[in-house]
Design a protein around this motif. Structure first.
Motif, PDB file in Angstrom:
ATOM      1  N   SER A   8      19.551  51.890  56.018  1.00  0.00           N
ATOM      2  CA  SER A   8      20.707  51.020  55.779  1.00  0.00           C
ATOM      3  C   SER A   8      21.465  50.837  57.086  1.00  0.00           C
ATOM      4  CB  SER A   8      21.628  51.626  54.721  1.00  0.00           C
ATOM      5  OG  SER A   8      20.976  51.754  53.476  1.00  0.00           O
ATOM      6  N   ILE A  10      24.726  49.318  58.685  1.00  0.00           N
ATOM      7  CA  ILE A  10      26.062  48.994  58.175  1.00  0.00           C
ATOM      8  C   ILE A  10      26.907  48.344  59.262  1.00  0.00           C
ATOM      9  CG2 ILE A  10      28.248  50.081  57.481  1.00  0.00           C
ATOM     10  CD1 ILE A  10      26.596  51.993  55.774  1.00  0.00           C
ATOM     11  N   ILE A  38      23.889  45.808  55.472  1.00  0.00           N
ATOM     12  CA  ILE A  38      25.068  45.686  54.618  1.00  0.00           C
ATOM     13  C   ILE A  38      26.260  45.304  55.494  1.00  0.00           C
ATOM     14  CG2 ILE A  38      26.543  46.820  52.934  1.00  0.00           C
ATOM     15  CD1 ILE A  38      24.293  48.806  52.420  1.00  0.00           C
ATOM     16  N   VAL A  40      30.220  44.124  55.560  1.00  0.00           N
ATOM     17  CA  VAL A  40      31.469  44.052  54.797  1.00  0.00           C
ATOM     18  C   VAL A  40      32.481  43.274  55.627  1.00  0.00           C
ATOM     19  CG1 VAL A  40      33.349  45.326  53.711  1.00  0.00           C
ATOM     20  CG2 VAL A  40      30.999  46.192  53.563  1.00  0.00           C
ATOM     21  N   CYS A  77      35.802  49.126  55.983  1.00  0.00           N
ATOM     22  CA  CYS A  77      34.609  48.316  55.740  1.00  0.00           C
ATOM     23  C   CYS A  77      33.344  49.171  55.795  1.00  0.00           C
ATOM     24  CB  CYS A  77      34.530  47.182  56.758  1.00  0.00           C
ATOM     25  SG  CYS A  77      35.832  45.938  56.584  1.00  0.00           S
ATOM     26  N   ARG A  78      33.257  50.051  56.765  1.00  0.00           N
ATOM     27  CA  ARG A  78      32.083  50.929  56.867  1.00  0.00           C
ATOM     28  C   ARG A  78      31.963  51.829  55.637  1.00  0.00           C
ATOM     29  NH1 ARG A  78      34.170  51.894  62.456  1.00  0.00           N
ATOM     30  NH2 ARG A  78      33.022  50.500  63.869  1.00  0.00           N
ATOM     31  N   ALA A  81      30.699  49.913  52.657  1.00  0.00           N
ATOM     32  CA  ALA A  81      29.261  49.698  52.797  1.00  0.00           C
ATOM     33  C   ALA A  81      28.480  50.974  52.516  1.00  0.00           C
ATOM     34  CB  ALA A  81      28.950  49.180  54.202  1.00  0.00           C
ATOM     35  N   GLN A  84      27.714  51.435  49.020  1.00  0.00           N
ATOM     36  CA  GLN A  84      26.709  50.496  48.524  1.00  0.00           C
ATOM     37  C   GLN A  84      25.299  50.798  49.039  1.00  0.00           C
ATOM     38  OE1 GLN A  84      27.339  48.159  46.305  1.00  0.00           O
ATOM     39  NE2 GLN A  84      29.574  48.318  46.300  1.00  0.00           N
TER      40      GLN A  84
END
Length: 334
Positions: A8, A10, A38, A40, A77-78, A81, A84
């Motif tokens: 992932s 991010i 991902i 954000v 934001c991190r 993510a 998710q």
């Protein structure tokens, strides 16, 4: 055949319409294909959100989310993510930086060979306008105690590291109250928590590119009360963690004191004289510095306001240089 682990990547996003396509392309062009990106968005107003939305429609591995809670900022934001993310491994990539095409492949291979570690660290190359226009590497070689050295200066950055997801989850992600030092704070908390890591220093393992344009440098180096307050918060938190874990050596204590002196100096530069004096006074009252260090610190956090200094660019420059180069280091030995 065993499926390769999902990685992932991010990315926090805010008004990067001119650069975000390069970052996305650098992920799509990976030789390793089992990834998710991902992103954000932090309430962009320049069309960045809509652009990423169009890219996500073209590639299902790109996932876009809006920041749906406070506070505003990259750390929030991190962390959104991170909640998710489905990957076994995590890489944090800023929206203006780039991955080398072999980055994910190299890092997953290295993790397969070093599976006992919580995170691995790789060297990153600077660039300005295009990859290859600079050859210098963002990496400071150090063979002993990274934690102690990190207290004065970052030895690697956010994108340098690939994490096991479960390891970064244990840390609770990024501190959302910090306006700066977020990556240093995360790495130091990991080291204090006893997480294991391996640092690869070989230049031929460089696998990412850090953008250092003039505008980026101006934003990064801008002094503000918010940033200085964040630095105080980060250092206070680390000091308490080191105390709690019985890891606060005399040298580490003096390094944190040197950080407080730098912060006090910068408070003074932007006119926050009372904050400057109070921080240095608190440092002394906590027993972190000697009487001599305290007097030196008070002198240097006050000297900027002297008329002879304030109205002479040459003298002001000399005092600033003396402070930056010598005083914090001198404090380490008092």
């Amino acid at each position: 055949m065993k499926e390769s682990p999902l990685v992932s990547v991010i990315t926090p996003l805010y008004n990067r319409i001119d650069l975000i396509s390069e970052m996305i392309d650098s992920v799509i062009q990976q030789t390793y294909e089992n990834w998710e990106l991902i992103i954000v968005d932090d309430e962009s107003t320049d069309g960045s959100y809509e652009y990423v939305q169009s890219r996500a429609e073209q590639d299902s591995r790109i996932l876009l989310f809006p920041r749906d809670r406070e506070p505003k900022g990259a750390s929030t934001c991190r962390n959104i993510a991170l909640k998710q993310a489905s990957g076994s491994y995590i890489i944090f990539l800023d929206s203006d930086d780039l991955l080398a095409p072999h980055c994910l492949e190299q890092r997953t291979i290295m993790f397969a060979q070093n599976s006992g570690y919580d995170f691995l660290v790789f060297p990153i190359q600077y660039f300005e306008n295009y990859v290859g226009d600079r050859q210098d590497i963002f990496f400071r070689k150090f063979d002993n105690d990274y934690l102690t050295s990190f207290l004065l200066k970052s030895y690697w950055i956010t994108m340098s590291t690939i994490w096991k997801k479960k390891s970064v989850d244990k840390l609770g992600g990024f501190d959302e109250q910090l306006a700066c030092m977020q990556d240093s704070d995360l790495h130091m908390r990991a080291m204090i928590a006893g997480q294991t890591y391996r640092v690869f220093q070989e230049k031929n393992l460089t696998d990412g590119y850090l953008r250092v344009s003039d505008s980026h440098a101006r934003i990064s180096n801008n002094i503000s009360v918010t940033k200085l307050d964040s630095k105080v918060r980060a250092n206070q938190k680390l000091y308490k963690l080191l105390q709690k874990k019985k890891m606060l050596t005399p040298l580490r204590q003096r390094m944190i004191a040197a950080n407080y002196l730098n912060i006090s100096w910068n408070y003074q530069l932007i006119g926050e004289k009372e904050k400057a004096r109070q921080l240095w006074k608190t440092t002394h009252q906590a027993g972190m510095i000697s009487n001599i260090s305290y007097l030196l610190g008070i002198s240097f956090t006050s000297i900027r306001s002297w008329p002879i200094i304030r109205y002479s660019r040459i003298l002001a420059g000399v005092i600033k240089r003396v402070h930056q180069l010598f005083l914090p280091k001198f404090l380490l030995y008092l």
